[in-house]
Write a protein that holds these residues in place. Structure first.
Motif, short mmCIF file in Angstrom:
data_model
loop_
_atom_site.label_atom_id
_atom_site.label_comp_id
_atom_site.label_asym_id
_atom_site.label_seq_id
_atom_site.Cartn_x
_atom_site.Cartn_y
_atom_site.Cartn_z
N LEU A 6 -15.05 2.88 1.15
CA LEU A 6 -14.06 2.84 1.72
C LEU A 6 -12.71 3.04 1.08
N HIS B 151 -11.92 -4.53 3.11
CA HIS B 151 -12.46 -3.40 2.03
C HIS B 151 -13.87 -3.09 0.67
N TYR C 154 -8.48 -4.26 6.90
CA TYR C 154 -8.41 -3.81 5.33
C TYR C 154 -8.64 -4.66 4.78
#
Length: 362
Positions: free
Chosen positions: A344, A340, A336
């Protein structure tokens, strides 16, 4: 005597720490690797003589780091117990090194709450990096307020993400205000103590801030954590100290606490953290200090280079499942932080609501 080619640790860290070494087998190896980074005490000490050495020191001359070599007779175990019983030595960093593999001793070291345990052969860079972090983090831990202002890694939140965070958290707090009042009353009726539990958490760039939750445990639960290590979901992966702590069937949780945990209601006060800018709606979960201390290697520091959040990939992937390994959780956090985006985030938020309905017993 174990020897190894010198590894070039030329990067200077600004760490000014005195290291004393007790042992013989790994002494030359350790000195050759750490001499450029630390002030290495030249005295040749063993387990029998290290106690006398420490007794002769004043508070101003005590070492910052004590490296103890595990001996075949296990004398180091009793010595560490003595150090732990001496309140004058509580600020000392203790790392145990072993020239041979002994999983029982590694578990014993963690029980004694030493700061780390290394079995030869191990990368000298890892030991050096770990000691540098422990010096910077543990020895200045009483200065948490000042430390939180010194962010080494700066994450600039995108304007669209910040605007989204303010709108969603602000509107949610207004709508949920009456519900917050009901939960607060229920918590106070069941047990004494504050309604809101506040703890120090480590977020983006190792920034430390006050983290809010509805209290779901009895008062003083933090002091009981060391007695529940056998219930840690992540501890079964290895005999050493796990980076994450997740207690299975935690006996400290109250009846109301169990309900608000299973429904994630206890997390709602973190909307205030989002509104303040401590964290975002979506990101990697901010970690307690004792967990963040364990994630200092280059492999895992990536998770701190992205936004901290109220929900994230871990929550929607395997939240509350026993097959969630520590490595899997780290990989999700790192992914992540590196990938990111607004879209998302939207996908994670949409998948968070079904995840909230999962029954969580860990």
């Amino acid at each position: 005597m174990i020897l190894a080619p010198n590894i070039n640790l030329s990067h200077r860290t600004g760490v000014n720490a005195k290291v004393v070494y007790a042992g013989t087998e790994l002494r030359d190896f350790v000195f050759s690797q750490l001499a450029d980074q630390f002030e290495m005490d030249p005295f040749e000490l063993d387990i029998q003589s290290i106690e006398q050495y420490l007794n002769e020191q004043s508070l101003l001359t005590l070492p910052d780091i004590l490296l103890i070599e595990a001996d075949n007779n296990g004398l180091w175990i009793e010595f560490v117990r003595k150090i732990k019983a001496n309140h004058l030595l509580h600020g000392m960093i203790i790392v145990v090194l072993s020239a041979f593999t002994n999983k029982t001793w590694k578990a014993e070291a963690m029980t004694l709450k030493v700061h780390d345990f290394y079995t030869y052969p191990f990368p000298a860079e890892d030991l050096c990096e770990r000691l540098i972090f422990l010096v910077k983090f543990k020895l200045i831990r009483p200065r948490l307020t000042e430390l939180s202002k010194q962010v080494d890694v700066v994450y600039n939140i995108p304007p669209t993400k910040r605007i989204f965070d303010i709108l969603v958290s602000g509107i949610s707090l207004l709508i949920l205000a009456p519900f917050f009042l009901i939960i607060a009353i229920l918590i106070r009726l069941e047990s004494k103590g504050p309604v809101i539990y506040k703890s120090k958490r480590v977020g983006t760039g190792y920034r430390i801030f006050d983290f809010y939750k509805f209290r779901s445990m009895r008062s003083g639960a933090d002091k009981e954590i060391n007695n529940l290590s056998n219930l840690n979901q992540y501890a079964a992966e290895e005999s050493g100290k796990a980076a994450f702590v997740k207690i299975k069937d935690d006996p400290r949780i109250t009846k109301i606490g169990k309900f608000i945990r299973n429904t994630s209601i206890d997390e709602l006060p973190q909307l205030f953290n989002v509104l303040k800018g401590d964290m975002s709606m979506v990101g990697n979960r901010p970690l307690p200090l004792y967990e963040a201390e364990m994630l200092t290697s280059n492999e895992w520091t990536t998770r701190f280079l992205g936004p901290a959040g109220l929900t994230g990939l871990w929550q929607i992937s395997k939240r509350g499942k026993m097959d969630m390994s520590e490595r899997e959780r780290k990989k999700l956090d790192n992914f992540y932080a590196s990938n990111h985006s607004f879209w998302l985030d939207m996908k994670i938020i949409l998948k968070t609501f079904p995840a909230l309905l999962q029954k969580e017993e860990v």
